[in-house]
Write an enzyme that holds these catalytic residues in place. Structure first.
Site, PDB file in Angstrom:
ATOM      1  N   ASP A  91      20.772 -25.150 -34.313  1.00  0.00           N
ATOM      2  CA  ASP A  91      20.037 -24.869 -35.617  1.00  0.00           C
ATOM      3  C   ASP A  91      21.233 -24.790 -36.609  1.00  0.00           C
ATOM      4  O   ASP A  91      22.462 -25.148 -36.240  1.00  0.00           O
ATOM      5  CB  ASP A  91      19.524 -23.404 -35.671  1.00  0.00           C
ATOM      6  N   SER A  92      21.311 -24.597 -37.725  1.00  0.00           N
ATOM      7  CA  SER A  92      22.437 -24.812 -38.654  1.00  0.00           C
ATOM      8  C   SER A  92      23.255 -23.516 -38.821  1.00  0.00           C
ATOM      9  O   SER A  92      24.359 -23.622 -39.393  1.00  0.00           O
ATOM     10  CB  SER A  92      21.702 -25.175 -40.216  1.00  0.00           C
ATOM     11  N   GLY A  93      22.734 -22.272 -38.480  1.00  0.00           N
ATOM     12  CA  GLY A  93      23.405 -21.156 -38.490  1.00  0.00           C
ATOM     13  C   GLY A  93      23.127 -20.366 -39.552  1.00  0.00           C
ATOM     14  O   GLY A  93      23.608 -19.189 -39.543  1.00  0.00           O
ATOM     15  N   GLY A  94      22.462 -20.903 -40.589  1.00  0.00           N
ATOM     16  CA  GLY A  94      22.090 -20.169 -41.579  1.00  0.00           C
ATOM     17  C   GLY A  94      21.274 -18.916 -41.731  1.00  0.00           C
ATOM     18  O   GLY A  94      21.276 -17.971 -42.162  1.00  0.00           O
ATOM     19  N   PHE A  95      20.376 -19.166 -40.472  1.00  0.00           N
ATOM     20  CA  PHE A  95      19.226 -17.724 -40.388  1.00  0.00           C
ATOM     21  C   PHE A  95      20.019 -16.994 -39.842  1.00  0.00           C
ATOM     22  O   PHE A  95      19.787 -15.649 -40.223  1.00  0.00           O
ATOM     23  CB  PHE A  95      18.152 -18.537 -39.520  1.00  0.00           C
ATOM     24  N   ASP A 145      19.701 -24.760 -44.659  1.00  0.00           N
ATOM     25  CA  ASP A 145      18.551 -24.601 -45.567  1.00  0.00           C
ATOM     26  C   ASP A 145      18.790 -23.128 -46.371  1.00  0.00           C
ATOM     27  O   ASP A 145      19.621 -22.297 -45.702  1.00  0.00           O
ATOM     28  CB  ASP A 145      17.278 -24.599 -45.087  1.00  0.00           C
ATOM     29  N   GLN A 191      10.914 -25.924 -46.527  1.00  0.00           N
ATOM     30  CA  GLN A 191      10.674 -24.493 -47.100  1.00  0.00           C
ATOM     31  C   GLN A 191       9.454 -24.385 -48.091  1.00  0.00           C
ATOM     32  O   GLN A 191       8.525 -25.294 -48.084  1.00  0.00           O
ATOM     33  CB  GLN A 191      12.006 -24.080 -47.797  1.00  0.00           C
ATOM     34  N   GLY A 220      11.020 -20.715 -42.245  1.00  0.00           N
ATOM     35  CA  GLY A 220      10.676 -19.745 -43.070  1.00  0.00           C
ATOM     36  C   GLY A 220       9.353 -19.055 -42.757  1.00  0.00           C
ATOM     37  O   GLY A 220       8.608 -18.440 -43.659  1.00  0.00           O
ATOM     38  N   ASP A 275      10.777 -23.598 -30.313  1.00  0.00           N
ATOM     39  CA  ASP A 275      11.692 -22.910 -29.429  1.00  0.00           C
ATOM     40  C   ASP A 275      10.962 -21.424 -29.085  1.00  0.00           C
ATOM     41  O   ASP A 275      10.074 -20.975 -29.896  1.00  0.00           O
ATOM     42  CB  ASP A 275      12.877 -22.650 -30.080  1.00  0.00           C
ATOM     43  N   CYS A 313       1.321 -21.956  -8.427  1.00  0.00           N
ATOM     44  CA  CYS A 313       2.230 -22.255  -9.245  1.00  0.00           C
ATOM     45  C   CYS A 313       3.541 -22.938  -8.508  1.00  0.00           C
ATOM     46  O   CYS A 313       3.849 -22.489  -7.357  1.00  0.00           O
ATOM     47  CB  CYS A 313       2.993 -21.110  -9.863  1.00  0.00           C
ATOM     48  N   CYS A 315       6.652 -23.277  -8.931  1.00  0.00           N
ATOM     49  CA  CYS A 315       8.136 -22.759  -9.086  1.00  0.00           C
ATOM     50  C   CYS A 315       8.842 -22.191  -7.922  1.00  0.00           C
ATOM     51  O   CYS A 315       8.022 -21.880  -7.026  1.00  0.00           O
ATOM     52  CB  CYS A 315       8.272 -21.646 -10.251  1.00  0.00           C
ATOM     53  N   CYS A 318       7.315 -18.828  -6.703  1.00  0.00           N
ATOM     54  CA  CYS A 318       5.763 -18.730  -6.083  1.00  0.00           C
ATOM     55  C   CYS A 318       5.745 -19.776  -4.837  1.00  0.00           C
ATOM     56  O   CYS A 318       5.258 -19.490  -4.006  1.00  0.00           O
ATOM     57  CB  CYS A 318       4.931 -19.368  -7.134  1.00  0.00           C
ATOM     58  N   HIS A 344      10.146 -18.416 -12.841  1.00  0.00           N
ATOM     59  CA  HIS A 344       8.604 -18.637 -12.823  1.00  0.00           C
ATOM     60  C   HIS A 344       8.182 -18.901 -14.302  1.00  0.00           C
ATOM     61  O   HIS A 344       7.367 -19.487 -14.738  1.00  0.00           O
ATOM     62  CB  HIS A 344       8.000 -17.422 -12.496  1.00  0.00           C
TER      63      HIS A 344
HETATM   64 ZN   LIG Z   1       5.752 -19.177 -10.089  1.00  0.00          ZN
END
Ligand SMILES: [Zn+2]
Length: 421
Positions: A91-95, A145, A191, A220, A275, A313, A315, A318, A344
């Site tokens: 990200d830009s760091g602004g937030f 931004d 925005q 935003g 994200d 699953c 993973c 599991c 997981h």
């Molecule tokens: Zn799993």
């Protein structure tokens, strides 16, 4: 960057795309796990890569503070510094600057804030934000931004929208003057608050810069606005943004559990990337995500269960047959519980999106949405805003349910069986 659309849903605006960046391909739509300080909480970069993750997010604000630009330059960028070989977005760091610093003041030049080191006034300009992101070397970098809370109203919203456009121009100019446009893709951030007209103006202005940006983000939002307004803003932007650029909904996978569903709804509205800090965060509180809803392994009734978290699953947790009983012990007494659940949950997130991509390929995405929501909300009631948002793109979640059995609820929908406090 190469951006190829591989399949489009004939009903909704969802699509499958392959985005090839400097560190390889990433299939979209995707959720990016968040590694705030160059570290995904609960996993090593090697473990993350082994799970099939190809794109993660780092926070510029935090990397700029620690380890700092000097060390990042010595290391040859954040990929080498953290041992991550796949794609990275910053990200830009602004937030963070606006949300973490009490004294931030926005001027045309940049954001003026008090340094976290010595309290001295310090300026973050669009050019500096890009310079820091050049040192980090992320494959996707974000413009600085002018961020206002989604609850702000009045002329300040329009001012921030126009300033974000002017700052985009400064970011483009600086980025290209350093010749970085072939290795680092600059994304613009739309925005305009909760005003459809401002959003449309901003999208139009930013499309005029299309040749100079690799993709678009919608910024935003998710600052506490009503869900009904949230999805409409996402929809307006996603519908009007260019088809041949990736679309990223920023910061929508934050904190609350049902935000996971925001992401799935956003995909149907035409969003490709988001994200999501939730799967890794909630894992550290002992909660495993499943297709039937979250499972709080801290609860005592798991002590006698020999079931795995989810039967099918793949993973490591599991597929090795780890029982809920031992996971209960691990999350309540040991430290390895966070690792087991994070693996997981990251895989769950990838399966959710992988399933969406397969369904879009097969032309069955509306059915995939219906089945996911039925499993998750069939008993507790469908959130009304999800029903409305998906109806707007031609999917009726309630199709085929006898009217007497339809349960629709206001607000987020489901109640969570655990508390993070
Ligand atoms: Zn799993």
């Amino acid at each position: 960057m190469k951006f190829e659309i591989l399949a489009s849903c004939p009903t909704t605006r969802a699509r499958v795309a392959r985005m090839t960046l400097n560190h390889g391909p990433t299939l979209l739509p995707t959720f990016m796990p968040v590694a705030t300080q160059a570290a995904l909480k609960g996993l090593t970069p090697q473990q993350t890569e082994a799970l099939g993750v190809t794109l993660i997010l780092n926070n510029t604000y935090h990397l700029n503070l620690r380890p700092g630009i000097k060390i990042l330059d010595q290391a040859g960028g954040a990929h080498k510094f953290q041992g991550w070989r796949r794609n990275l977005l910053t990200d830009s760091g602004g937030f963070q600057l606006v949300s973490l610093s009490q004294f931030t003041q926005i001027t045309e030049e940049g954001a003026l804030f008090s340094s976290p080191y010595d309290g001295k006034p310090t300026m973050l300009t669009p050019e500096e934000s890009i310079a820091i992101q050049h040192s980090i070397g992320a494959d996707i970098i974000m413009q600085l931004d002018d961020v206002v809370s989604s609850l702000t109203t009045g002329p300040r919203v329009e001012e921030a929208m126009w300033r974000s456009i002017r700052w985009l121009d400064r970011c483009i100019k600086y980025h290209e003057s350093k010749g970085r446009q072939d290795t680092q893709e600059l994304f613009a951030i739309v925005q305009g608050g909760l005003d459809p007209k401002l959003r449309e103006i901003c999208v139009r202005e930013m499309i005029n810069r299309k040749e100079n940006v690799g993709g678009y983000a919608v910024g935003g939002l998710s600052g506490g606005e009503a869900k009904d307004v949230f999805w409409k803003m996402i929809s307006i932007c996603a519908e009007k943004l260019p088809v041949d650029r990736p679309r990223y909904a920023m910061g929508i996978g934050f904190a609350e559990g049902t935000k996971l569903l925001d992401l799935l709804v956003c995909v149907a509205l035409g969003i490709d990337m988001a994200d999501c800090v939730f799967p890794t965060r909630t894992a550290r509180f002992g909660v495993a995500l499943t297709f039937r809803g979250p499972l709080n392994l801290r609860l005592k009734h798991h002590t006698t269960s020999l079931d795995t978290i989810e039967e099918d699953c793949p993973c490591p947790t599991c597929s090795s047959g780890t029982s809920r009983a031992i996971l209960h012990h691990l999350v309540t007494v040991e430290t390895a519980g966070a690792h087991a659940l994070t693996q997981h949950n990251v895989v769950f997130q990838a399966r959710l999106m992988g399933g969406a991509r397969e369904a879009i390929f097969a032309g069955t995405f509306p059915a995939y949405l219906r089945s996911f929501f039925a499993n998750y909300f069939g008993e507790t009631g469908y959130p009304k805003w999800c029903v409305d948002a998906l109806r707007s793109v031609g999917v009726d979640l309630l199709e085929g349910i006898p009217p007497a059995e339809v349960k629709v609820v206001d607000g987020q929908g489901m109640k969570w069986e655990y508390s993070e406090s």
